[in-house]
Design a protein around this motif. Structure first.
Motif, PDB file in Angstrom:
ATOM      1  N   ARG A   1       0.815  -1.464  -0.113  1.00 60.99           N
ATOM      2  CA  ARG A   1      -0.004  -0.171  -0.190  1.00 60.99           C
ATOM      3  C   ARG A   1       0.759   1.320  -0.066  1.00 60.99           C
ATOM      4  N   LYS A   2       0.632   1.906  -0.993  1.00 59.02           N
ATOM      5  CA  LYS A   2       1.674   3.114  -1.128  1.00 59.02           C
ATOM      6  C   LYS A   2       1.572   4.172  -0.037  1.00 59.02           C
ATOM      7  N   ALA A   3       0.670   4.420   0.327  1.00 53.58           N
ATOM      8  CA  ALA A   3      -0.156   5.456   1.433  1.00 53.58           C
ATOM      9  C   ALA A   3       0.667   5.052   2.619  1.00 53.58           C
TER      10      ALA A   3
ATOM     11  N   ILE B   1       1.699  15.775 -11.022  1.00 56.16           N
ATOM     12  CA  ILE B   1       1.442  14.550 -11.838  1.00 56.16           C
ATOM     13  C   ILE B   1       0.619  13.661 -11.179  1.00 56.16           C
ATOM     14  N   TYR B   2      -0.065  12.841 -11.848  1.00 58.59           N
ATOM     15  CA  TYR B   2      -0.962  11.642 -11.447  1.00 58.59           C
ATOM     16  C   TYR B   2      -0.208  10.452 -11.598  1.00 58.59           C
ATOM     17  N   LYS B   3      -0.198   9.490 -10.504  1.00 58.18           N
ATOM     18  CA  LYS B   3      -0.084   8.207 -10.790  1.00 58.18           C
ATOM     19  C   LYS B   3      -0.955   7.154 -10.178  1.00 58.18           C
ATOM     20  N   PRO B   4      -1.200   5.982 -10.737  1.00 57.27           N
ATOM     21  CA  PRO B   4      -2.318   5.125 -10.340  1.00 57.27           C
ATOM     22  C   PRO B   4      -1.983   4.589  -9.027  1.00 57.27           C
ATOM     23  N   ILE B   5      -2.865   4.042  -7.998  1.00 56.32           N
ATOM     24  CA  ILE B   5      -2.354   3.330  -6.934  1.00 56.32           C
ATOM     25  C   ILE B   5      -2.023   1.930  -7.129  1.00 56.32           C
ATOM     26  N   THR B   6      -2.487   1.247  -7.966  1.00 49.58           N
ATOM     27  CA  THR B   6      -2.123  -0.091  -8.533  1.00 49.58           C
ATOM     28  C   THR B   6      -1.563  -0.084 -10.020  1.00 49.58           C
ATOM     29  N   ALA B   7      -0.861  -1.022 -10.329  1.00 48.43           N
ATOM     30  CA  ALA B   7      -0.418  -1.352 -11.876  1.00 48.43           C
ATOM     31  C   ALA B   7      -1.594  -1.877 -12.561  1.00 48.43           C
ATOM     32  N   ALA B   8      -1.922  -1.486 -13.835  1.00 53.61           N
ATOM     33  CA  ALA B   8      -3.261  -1.613 -14.846  1.00 53.61           C
ATOM     34  C   ALA B   8      -2.703  -1.675 -15.976  1.00 53.61           C
ATOM     35  N   SER B   9      -3.420  -2.392 -16.902  1.00 48.63           N
ATOM     36  CA  SER B   9      -3.331  -2.327 -18.417  1.00 48.63           C
ATOM     37  C   SER B   9      -4.537  -2.354 -18.795  1.00 48.63           C
ATOM     38  N   TRP B  10      -4.806  -1.858 -20.137  1.00 43.89           N
ATOM     39  CA  TRP B  10      -6.053  -1.924 -20.990  1.00 43.89           C
ATOM     40  C   TRP B  10      -5.472  -2.895 -22.295  1.00 43.89           C
ATOM     41  N   VAL B  11      -6.140  -3.740 -22.686  1.00 45.36           N
ATOM     42  CA  VAL B  11      -5.795  -4.647 -23.825  1.00 45.36           C
ATOM     43  C   VAL B  11      -6.618  -4.375 -25.001  1.00 45.36           C
TER      44      VAL B  11
ATOM     45  N   PRO C   1      -1.270 -19.268 -19.805  1.00 46.43           N
ATOM     46  CA  PRO C   1      -0.819 -18.006 -20.268  1.00 46.43           C
ATOM     47  C   PRO C   1      -0.804 -16.933 -19.091  1.00 46.43           C
ATOM     48  N   LEU C   2       0.198 -15.977 -18.892  1.00 52.93           N
ATOM     49  CA  LEU C   2       0.015 -14.939 -17.593  1.00 52.93           C
ATOM     50  C   LEU C   2      -1.033 -13.879 -18.309  1.00 52.93           C
ATOM     51  N   PRO C   3      -1.623 -13.225 -17.297  1.00 51.64           N
ATOM     52  CA  PRO C   3      -2.630 -12.435 -17.661  1.00 51.64           C
ATOM     53  C   PRO C   3      -1.951 -11.067 -18.020  1.00 51.64           C
ATOM     54  N   LYS C   4      -2.437 -10.119 -18.961  1.00 51.39           N
ATOM     55  CA  LYS C   4      -2.012  -8.984 -19.199  1.00 51.39           C
ATOM     56  C   LYS C   4      -2.234  -7.982 -18.461  1.00 51.39           C
ATOM     57  N   VAL C   5      -3.038  -8.026 -17.501  1.00 53.44           N
ATOM     58  CA  VAL C   5      -3.256  -7.276 -16.411  1.00 53.44           C
ATOM     59  C   VAL C   5      -2.857  -7.813 -15.194  1.00 53.44           C
ATOM     60  N   TYR C   6      -1.789  -7.117 -14.513  1.00 56.78           N
ATOM     61  CA  TYR C   6      -1.606  -7.598 -13.159  1.00 56.78           C
ATOM     62  C   TYR C   6      -2.441  -7.981 -12.231  1.00 56.78           C
ATOM     63  N   GLN C   7      -2.404  -9.266 -11.873  1.00 60.22           N
ATOM     64  CA  GLN C   7      -3.115  -9.791 -10.809  1.00 60.22           C
ATOM     65  C   GLN C   7      -2.482 -10.637  -9.754  1.00 60.22           C
ATOM     66  N   MET C   8      -1.260 -10.457  -9.612  1.00 60.72           N
ATOM     67  CA  MET C   8      -0.452 -11.217  -8.590  1.00 60.72           C
ATOM     68  C   MET C   8      -0.432 -10.771  -7.274  1.00 60.72           C
ATOM     69  N   ARG C   9      -1.031  -9.523  -7.075  1.00 65.07           N
ATOM     70  CA  ARG C   9      -1.168  -8.936  -5.458  1.00 65.07           C
ATOM     71  C   ARG C   9      -2.193  -9.627  -4.668  1.00 65.07           C
ATOM     72  N   GLU C  10      -1.899  -9.767  -3.615  1.00 61.66           N
ATOM     73  CA  GLU C  10      -2.878 -10.486  -2.589  1.00 61.66           C
ATOM     74  C   GLU C  10      -3.137  -9.365  -1.555  1.00 61.66           C
TER      75      GLU C  10
END
Length: 373
Positions: free
Chosen positions: A129-131, A168-178, A364-373
């Motif tokens: 958690r970045k905060a 600047i803006y940055k996201p809280i989590t890594a994400a991508s759009w396919v 196949p690995l997801p193109k959107v990151y899903q490894m975080r618990e």
């Protein structure tokens, strides 16, 4: 000595470290959580006075018991992927059941007996958690940027004006759009009046907002135990690296060199790690033109092998191998002629028949990151 690495078949960190550990005579199991349950079985028995866990290592195509494992590296913990052959109504159920089972299995490994964890399960959950990171970095005495985390358009625009339109803006989590032929990712982005025009674009998801720093250069600081290896990134050399060096996809043209952190900054980095309960992490720091060392974040399982690929003098593979073998949260690397070089591993992969994993054996690995618990 037996190490369990939780990762994916394509992760070059897990593959190179496993190779080196096995060369040292250590037994290594690699569990690909994303391949479960489609590609292998897992069995857990509890009650009657015993807890036993049997996992499967697709790397060596063998089942293994976890009883003798004394080190666990949670390198890449992906969510399981349910089979698309299931009825659509059952896919969600199967995935939830599998995910809960993986979580329970990893937590049971933590509860059974003392092992060396990189990183401890609970510390990993908090440190993501970045905060929370920013709070502990400031408490440790590191310079942190004024930060707004919000979905309130009025507050966001006021923050933007407060910093003279340089934010600047940055996201809280890594994400991508396919898309059909393209992948879009989220990186740090300078704000403009145009980007702040629509309330809906700001209010439907919170974001992190910070001043745009006047960078001289950036540091990638890899911490293993009490070893701190800082690399200076030449991120201001070309325009595409200026705001977010990650957008260059670890391009060798950016260049990096080993950097001597000031002692007080190094000590505070170690304090942040201790406060978060981490024994490994990659810290990003901006050095401003007026000489400030500004903490941005710590990635508790960040990428580091790319740094040695660019600059072999960083010796990160050799350090990682010694760190895992030490089982010591206070580990200090003894700089020497390295026994293991990332370049040696990379150039010899074909000889060992492991240039690339067989895609048919894995999900196949997801193109959107899903490894975080």
């Amino acid at each position: 000595m037996t190490t369990l690495i939780v990762s994916d078949p394509w992760d070059i960190h897990a593959r190179s470290v496993a190779w080196a550990l096995e060369n040292e005579g250590e037994r290594v199991h690699v569990w690909y959580t994303h391949d479960y349950p489609q590609k292998h079985g897992v069995s857990l028995r509890t009650g009657g006075g015993t807890d036993s866990i049997s996992l499967h290592c697709l790397r060596h195509d063998r089942d293994f018991d976890t009883a003798d494992i004394d080190a666990v590296w949670l390198r890449r913990w992906y969510q399981p992927e349910a089979s698309p052959q299931l009825h659509p109504a059952d896919i969600r159920f199967a995935q939830l059941e599998s995910t809960e089972f993986v979580r329970a299995t990893i937590n049971l490994l933590d509860a059974q007996r003392e092992r060396f964890w990189i990183n401890p399960v609970q510390a990993k959950a908090v440190a993501d958690r970045k905060a929370v990171q920013l709070h502990h970095a400031a408490a440790a005495g590191l310079d942190t940027p004024p930060t707004l985390i919000s979905n309130d358009p009025a507050a966001i625009r006021a923050f933007y004006r407060e910093h003279g339109g340089r934010a600047i803006y940055k996201p809280i989590t890594a994400a991508s759009w396919v898309g059909e032929d393209k992948l879009w990712g989220t990186f740090t982005t300078p704000l403009t009046d145009e980007l702040l025009r629509e309330d809906a674009a700001l209010s439907n998801a919170p974001g992190i907002y910070q001043p745009l720093l006047d960078k001289a250069y950036e540091l990638r600081v890899t911490v293993m135990g009490h070893t701190v290896i800082a690399a200076r990134l030449h991120s201001q050399r070309e325009g595409e690296y200026l705001t977010d060096w990650r957008a260059n996809d670890f391009d060798e043209r950016m260049g990096c060199e080993r950097y001597a952190l000031p002692e007080d900054v190094q000590a505070r980095c170690l304090q942040v790690m201790a406060r978060l309960g981490l024994v490994f992490g990659c810290i990003d720091i901006v050095v401003t033109r007026d000489g400030r060392y500004v903490f941005l974040e710590v990635n508790e399982m960040g990428q580091f092998m790319w740094l040695e690929a660019i600059n072999p003098g960083l010796q990160l593979l050799d350090c990682a191998v010694d760190f895992i073998r030490s089982r010591d949260p206070r580990f200090v690397y003894g700089w020497r002629e390295p026994a293991y070089r990332y370049r040696d591993y990379w150039e010899s992969r074909g000889e060992r028949g492991e240039a690339e994993p067989d895609a048919q054996r894995h999900v196949p690995l997801p193109k959107v990151y899903q490894m975080r618990e």
